[in-house]
Each structure stands twice: as structure tokens, then as C-alpha cells.
Enzyme design. Structure first.
Site, PDB file in Angstrom:
ATOM      1  N   CYS A  96      -3.026  38.871  51.641  1.00 19.08           N
ATOM      2  CA  CYS A  96      -1.540  38.458  53.103  1.00 19.08           C
ATOM      3  C   CYS A  96      -0.842  37.690  52.247  1.00 19.08           C
ATOM      4  O   CYS A  96       0.159  37.697  53.252  1.00 19.08           O
ATOM      5  CB  CYS A  96      -2.400  38.331  54.160  1.00 19.08           C
ATOM      6  SG  CYS A  96      -4.297  39.041  54.863  1.00 19.08           S
TER       7      CYS A  96
ATOM      8  N   ASP B  72      -6.262  45.520  53.739  1.00 22.55           N
ATOM      9  CA  ASP B  72      -6.985  44.671  53.119  1.00 22.55           C
ATOM     10  C   ASP B  72      -8.026  44.213  53.120  1.00 22.55           C
ATOM     11  O   ASP B  72      -8.380  42.385  52.150  1.00 22.55           O
ATOM     12  CB  ASP B  72      -5.192  44.102  52.303  1.00 22.55           C
ATOM     13  CG  ASP B  72      -4.732  43.131  52.810  1.00 22.55           C
ATOM     14  OD1 ASP B  72      -5.150  43.106  53.731  1.00 22.55           O
ATOM     15  OD2 ASP B  72      -3.947  42.485  52.176  1.00 22.55           O
TER      16      ASP B  72
ATOM     17  N   HIS C 156      -4.022  46.667  58.410  1.00 21.49           N
ATOM     18  CA  HIS C 156      -4.083  46.558  57.354  1.00 21.49           C
ATOM     19  C   HIS C 156      -4.906  46.368  56.413  1.00 21.49           C
ATOM     20  O   HIS C 156      -5.920  46.290  56.916  1.00 21.49           O
ATOM     21  CB  HIS C 156      -3.367  44.805  56.894  1.00 21.49           C
ATOM     22  CG  HIS C 156      -2.780  44.456  57.504  1.00 21.49           C
ATOM     23  ND1 HIS C 156      -2.180  42.882  58.321  1.00 21.49           N
ATOM     24  CD2 HIS C 156      -1.352  45.242  58.199  1.00 21.49           C
ATOM     25  CE1 HIS C 156      -1.079  42.995  59.008  1.00 21.49           C
ATOM     26  NE2 HIS C 156      -0.975  44.068  58.878  1.00 21.49           N
TER      27      HIS C 156
ATOM     28  N   ASP D   5       2.812  41.952  54.224  1.00 19.99           N
ATOM     29  CA  ASP D   5       2.537  42.426  55.797  1.00 19.99           C
ATOM     30  C   ASP D   5       4.636  43.157  55.226  1.00 19.99           C
ATOM     31  O   ASP D   5       4.326  44.431  55.654  1.00 19.99           O
ATOM     32  CB  ASP D   5       2.854  41.853  56.985  1.00 19.99           C
ATOM     33  CG  ASP D   5       0.618  41.328  57.096  1.00 19.99           C
ATOM     34  OD1 ASP D   5       0.757  41.706  56.320  1.00 19.99           O
ATOM     35  OD2 ASP D   5       1.093  40.705  58.255  1.00 19.99           O
TER      36      ASP D   5
ATOM     37  N   ASP E 156       3.137  48.343  58.015  1.00 21.27           N
ATOM     38  CA  ASP E 156       3.066  47.301  57.809  1.00 21.27           C
ATOM     39  C   ASP E 156       2.278  47.734  56.377  1.00 21.27           C
ATOM     40  O   ASP E 156       1.718  48.829  55.806  1.00 21.27           O
ATOM     41  CB  ASP E 156       2.202  46.463  58.415  1.00 21.27           C
ATOM     42  CG  ASP E 156       2.501  45.899  59.813  1.00 21.27           C
ATOM     43  OD1 ASP E 156       3.316  46.058  60.093  1.00 21.27           O
ATOM     44  OD2 ASP E 156       1.934  44.619  59.614  1.00 21.27           O
TER      45      ASP E 156
HETATM   46  N1  NVA Z   1      -8.160  43.913  59.724  1.00 22.89           N
HETATM   47  C1  NVA Z   1      -8.165  42.691  58.820  1.00 22.89           C
HETATM   48  C2  NVA Z   1      -7.660  42.716  58.905  1.00 22.89           C
HETATM   49  C3  NVA Z   1      -7.054  41.220  57.881  1.00 22.89           C
HETATM   50  C4  NVA Z   1      -5.277  41.106  56.602  1.00 22.89           C
HETATM   51  C5  NVA Z   1      -9.020  42.075  59.994  1.00 22.89           C
HETATM   52  O1  NVA Z   1      -8.890  41.056  60.511  1.00 22.89           O
HETATM   53  O2  NVA Z   1     -10.531  42.034  59.080  1.00 22.89           O
END
Ligand code: NVA
Length: 394
Positions: free
Chosen positions: A378, A274, A272, A132, A222
Site C-alpha cells: 500500500c 493486496d 483492495h 490506492d 481504487d
Molecule cells: N481489506 C484489506 C485492505 C488491505 C490493504 C484489509 O484490511 O485486509
């Protein structure tokens, strides 16, 4: 600060105390994507991690049914920290056994209240997840301007390492994005107050309208919202990255030859990229089937003969206790090279999907570290991947 809380921190005290930046011969900083052969990586640590009190940005990111809502601020239990470190250390060992250099963040005392002229919050967060905070763009590593107040000083966990990288690779650059203020003026405080009572349908409606708790007052992003594919950089606009952040990324990197694209997904907590849209190897993307791309955004991939496959269902119905993330951490993997991927060990269906896609799969036990900031992608930050800056979307 006491080393008792930081058995896994990176720089031994004697190296710090010498006052001379340590030079590691042969150290190399360079990475343009998430799939070329990995040579050097940072893996997060769980040492001394805290649950900070809620702040305007973090409130909005916690789904209504998450156990994080209303959880008590304070240091996480030693038992949970030890177990998460067991996972993270095991992951680091797997990578080292494959000849990959692994660094760990440095020690920072997150226990104290954080006070700036603009805000005050019960504590810092921790040294997980590095993805991040650090954005590796070619030969530079940038410390990102994150929106959680508790993460305001998180870059300090990496400054000693980055200082070493700077001394060791004479061609690399370490950089810091503009520091945000994160005052009450940085957020839509009325939105935040209402948020707690909103249903998932209501948060989805807000998300589709691109209404988030952050305003455009600060430059915010981020690093985990930035997906690197050689010359093309895709940035998710959402809860952790505002338009000012994307404009800043454009203005900084476009003169260097990168092309910056904005992506949005139908996701009521877009935080995020990923666990939503992940590059697997040149020509292949993995998409979260619950978070479709906005209209028109597949075109650049399809025109350039990239295949987009949907990820299979996660193994779990719920994330582990006190976890900020969703069960879609199943698709948050670490690619070691075009044929090898690390996948969380309980995600059997996800491992099978990778197997069918032609990957050798390395199972990694990491679920008990999820609560500390996410999955395998992450938990890492690239320092060096072999390969050059390719043009995948000519
Ligand atoms: N929005 C995402 C963050 C994952 C790194 C999730 O919780 O699915």
C-alpha cells in the site's frame, strides 16, 4: 503552505518556484506486474495526515469492532506522524540502499474543509498510501477515481511528480480517470445508515450478494483493487470498486491488448486486493485463507499451472490503534524481484513462509505506519520495473 508539516515532501520549493518542469535524465516509467525487478518507486509520507469525518463510503469499510468507528476527526497526533515517518523513511532508505530510485509525494494542505458542489467533508486524508491512487499500466500512470470523499483531491499530492515524469520520459503518459461526483446520489444512503448496526455475519451476507454502499451512478475504483499480471488484469469488485469502474477499465485497456477479469472473494469488507490475493513471482500466488475466491475463479490460474498457496496466520490478533486495515497486512509485501521480498519485521511466520518459498526476505519496520493507510505494498506505487508485458495465461 508551510514546509514545517511536510519535512518529507518530494519537490523542494525552489524546484517548484522556477516554474520550469524538472527533467530527470534517464527517468523511465514502465511496469506490468508486481514482481519484476523494481527500479523506481514512490513511497508515501505521513506528514500532516488527518482522520476525516466519516463519509458514506468510509463508514462501510470500517469493521464493527474497529477503533476507527466513532474516532474523532482531526489531524493525527504529531507523535504518531513522526513515528510513522520514521518507518516510511527507513523503508525508503532500505530501497535506496539497493539502488532503487525512491520519490515521495508532494505537500498538500489537507487541513481545510473540502467543499464541492456535491459534498462537504471536514478534511482531506493524506499522502499515504500511493498504491490506492496511482495505477501504473505499462507506460502510463492513471489517477484513480476513488470513493472516499476525503480522498477526492489526493491526486494533487502526485501532480508535480507526474509532471516531471511526463517531461522526463517522452514515451510515458499521465492520465486521470473521470472524476466522480460522490454526492448522496452516489451511495445507498439507507444502507449506510443501517450499516453501523450490522454484525459481521450480516455484512458478509451483503458482501456475498455483492450489495455495497456505492451505487453504479459514478465510475469508481481504487488502483489497489487492480492486480496486474502482464496482459491479464484482475480487478476486485467490492467496496472501493464498482461495476461501472470495472467496465471503464475494460473499455479503456482492452483495446490496448489487456484482458480484464473480475474477481470476488468471500470477504465482508472487500477493499483492495493486496491483502487478499497477491502475485509473488511468475506462477505463484499468495491467497488469504479467510477470503476464498468465488467458485470458478481459480481455474484460469490452475489451467496455466500457477500455484496458489495460502498465507500463514498474521503475527498480531489486532491491527494497531486507529488503523483502517486488518491484521492481514502481514501478506501486504513489496516484491523487489523474483527472489527478494520486503516483509513487515514483526511478521515472523510470514517471513518464514517466504523463506521456504525460496525468497530472500528483507524485514522492514512498518507497523507503526499501518494506521496511515496500510502495509508495504500500500505504501508504494510502481514507477518502473524492468521486464515486458508477458502473457502468463495464454
Ligand atoms: N481489506 C484489506 C485492505 C488491505 C490493504 C484489509 O484490511 O485486509
Amino acid at each position: 503552505i508551510s514546509n514545517d508539516f511536510y519535512p518529507n515532501a518530494s519537490l523542494p520549493l525552489e524546484r517548484k518556484e522556477s516554474g520550469v518542469p524538472y527533467v530527470r535524465p534517464g527517468l523511465h516509467v514502465e511496469s506490468y506486474n508486481d514482481f519484476d525487478p523494481l527500479r523506481h518507486v514512490i513511497v508515501g509520507i505521513a506528514d500532516n495526515q488527518h482522520i476525516p469525518e466519516a463519509c458514506p463510503a468510509s463508514n462501510e469499510k470500517i469493521p464493527a469492532d474497529s477503533p476507527m468507528r466513532g474516532s474523532k476527526a482531526g489531524r493525527r497526533t504529531q507523535e504518531s506522524i513522526d513515528r510513522a515517518n520514521e518507518c516510511l523513511n527507513g523503508f525508503a532508505q532500505i530501497l535506496e540502499n539497493r539502488g532503487i530510485i525512491v520519490d515521495r509525494p508532494g505537500a498538500v494542505d489537507w487541513h481545510d474543509r473540502i467543499n464541492t458542489p456535491d459534498f462537504s467533508i471536514s478534511s482531506g486524508f493524506g499522502c499515504m498510501p500511493p498504491r490506492d491512487c496511482l495505477l501504473t499500466m505499462g507506460k502510463s500512470i492513471l489517477m484513480a477515481p476513488m470513493s472516499f470523499r476525503s480522498r477526492y483531491f489526493e491526486y494533487l499530492a502526485y501532480t508535480d511528480l507526474l509532471r516531471e515524469y511526463f517531461e522526463s520520459d517522452q514515451k510515458c503518459m499521465i492520465e486521470q480517470a473521470p472524476r466522480p461526483r460522490l454526492s448522496d446520489d452516489s451511495f445507498r444512503m439507507d444502507y449506510v445508515a443501517a450499516y453501523e448496526y450490522l454484525s459481521d455475519e450480516e455484512t458478509m451476507a451483503r458482501s456475498l450478494n455483492k450489495e455495497y454502499s456505492t451505487k453504479e451512478t459514478d465510475i469508481l475504483f481504487d488502483a489497489a483493487d487492480v492486480m496486474r499480471l502482464g496482459k491479464d488484469i484482475f480487478v476486485q469488485h467490492g467496496l472501493t470498486t464498482n461495476l461501472a469502474g470495472i467496465h471503464w477499465i475494460k473499455r479503456k485497456y482492452e483495446p490496448m491488448g489487456y484482458r480484464i477479469h473480475t474477481l470476488s472473494f468471500a470477504d465482508n469488507h472487500p477493499i483492495h486486493i493486496d491483502a487478499t490475493f497477491c502475485p509473488l513471482r511468475p506462477g505463484l500466488m499468495l491467497l488469504n485463507p479467510h477470503r476464498p475466491l468465488f467458485a470458478g475463479q481459480r481455474e484460469i490460474f490452475e489451467k496455466n499451472d500457477w500455484q496458489i498457496v495460502e498465507a500463514v496466520k498474521p503475527a498480531w490478533d489486532n491491527p494497531p490503534p486507529l488503523c483502517y486495515s486488518s491484521t492481514w497486512l502481514s501478506m501486504n509485501t513489496l516484491i523487489i524481484d523474483h527472489k527478494t521480498v520486503c516483509v513487515e519485521a514483526s511478521e515472523k511466520a510470514q517471513m518464514e513462509q517466504f523463506d521456504k518459498l525460496g525468497f530472500n526476505v528483507i524485514p522492514v519496520d512498518l507497523r507503526d505506519a499501518y494506521a496511515f493507510g496500510g502495509g508495504l505494498h500500500c505504501a508504494t506505487a510502481d514507477v518502473w520495473r524492468e521486464g515486458k508485458c508477458e502473457d502468463y495465461f495464454p
